[in-house]
Design an enzyme around this catalytic site. Structure first.
Site, PDB file in Angstrom:
ATOM      1  N   GLU A 168      -3.979  -9.357   3.190  1.00  0.00           N
ATOM      2  CA  GLU A 168      -4.715  -9.166   4.444  1.00  0.00           C
ATOM      3  C   GLU A 168      -5.843 -10.179   4.658  1.00  0.00           C
ATOM      4  O   GLU A 168      -6.078 -10.614   5.784  1.00  0.00           O
ATOM      5  CB  GLU A 168      -5.289  -7.746   4.515  1.00  0.00           C
ATOM      6  N   GLU A 177       0.840  -1.209   0.000  1.00  0.00           N
ATOM      7  CA  GLU A 177       0.000   0.000   0.000  1.00  0.00           C
ATOM      8  C   GLU A 177       0.877   1.262   0.000  1.00  0.00           C
ATOM      9  O   GLU A 177       0.545   2.255  -0.645  1.00  0.00           O
ATOM     10  CB  GLU A 177      -0.949  -0.016   1.208  1.00  0.00           C
TER      11      GLU A 177
END
Ligand code: COA
Length: 258
Positions: A132, A112
């Site tokens: 995730e 990210e």
């Protein structure tokens, strides 16, 4: 040793995540520093571009510090999640051009962070992934918003919903990274890009970057807010505890869907 090293090389700031033993994972302290460093860089008129890289040859950044998170009850996790979101947003909002010099793999928050940069140069043999959902949570620092914008919704779903780790070659093929280079050529590749930028008018680059980003700006803000709200459902799940426990114990997780 500091967790982050900042060096000015001429008009370029090189920022190095410096926790190689933890695969440069983003602890709360690191996130706070990243945000402060971004603010300083943004206001430093001598700087033309910013490079972020990681120490060691194993990983650019393994994402959120899962060991630190493990001891944190869901009710107290908000500052940690907000810190990583804040840090990565502050990098995304930098007006100067940003290059992620990815010296190794990037997962979760590590990817990210790279996605919030303008350019990603990745070392051959590395992997990237938003993993995730395999840990009982979901991307919470812009991944669900920035990745689809970059590579399209279909491919982003493949990565995010399946928590896939993909090779550098595949990342290049789908446009997730700008360039893939042998490890020995990473610095030279960054220098070459910085050299190209040096031939461009800084204000023009800054304004063009802003124009590209404003195409999404209002909805990115909303999207980040939505992502943050949706994240809380995973945060308070038993599966989050199981994901963190399984990681700590190096075993496959047993998810229950609650
Ligand atoms: N948070 C905290 N510590 C981490 C970490 C993370 N995200 N990722 C790795 N580490 C730690 C390991 O626990 C290990 O610590 P130890 O030496 O005290 O046991 C150390 O870093 C080295 O990790 P290891 O897995 O042995 O290194 P590797 O080079 O074989 O593999 C990775 C590196 C990044 C591929 C692997 O560690 C990994 O998959 N990490 C999880 C990445 C992830 O899913 N991140 C998403 C977060 S939302």
């Amino acid at each position: 040793m500091p967790d982050i090293v900042v060096e000015k090389r001429g008009a370029i700031a090189w920022v190095t995540l410096n926790r190689p033993d933890a695969r440069n994972a983003l602890s709360r302290a690191v996130n706070q520093q990243l945000q402060e460093i971004a603010a300083e860089i943004d206001h430093d008129t001598d700087l033309r571009a910013v490079v972020i890289t990681g120490a060691g040859d194993k990983a650019f950044c393994a994402g959120a510090d899962l060991k630190e998170r493990k001891g944190v009850p869901a009710a107290e996790a908000a500052p940690y999640i907000n810190a990583i979101g804040g840090a990565i947003s502050s990098w995304g909002e930098l007006r100067k051009p940003t290059i992620a010099a990815m010296n190794g793999s990037a997962y979760g928050g590590g990817l990210e962070l790279a996605l919030a940069c303008d350019f990603r140069i990745l070392v051959e043999g590395s992997e990237v992934g938003l993993t995730e959902v395999r840990l009982g949570i979901m991307p919470g620092a812009g991944g669900t918003q920035r990745l689809p914008r970059l590579i399209g919704e279909a491919r982003a779903k493949e990565l995010i919903l399946l928590g896939r780790r993909i090779s550098a070659a595949r990342a290049l093929e789908i446009g997730l990274v700008t360039q893939v280079v042998p490890r020995a050529q990473l610095v030279a590749a960054v220098d070459a890009m910085v050299g190209e930028l040096a031939g461009c008018a800084p204000l023009s680059v800054q304004q063009a970057k802003s124009a590209i980003e404003r195409a999404h700006a209002s909805s990115l803000e909303q999207g980040l807010q939505t992502e943050r709200e949706l994240y809380d459902v995973t945060l308070y799940s038993e599966d989050r505890d199981e994901g963190l426990a399984a990681f700590a114990e190096s075993r496959p997780p047993r998810y229950q869907g609650r």
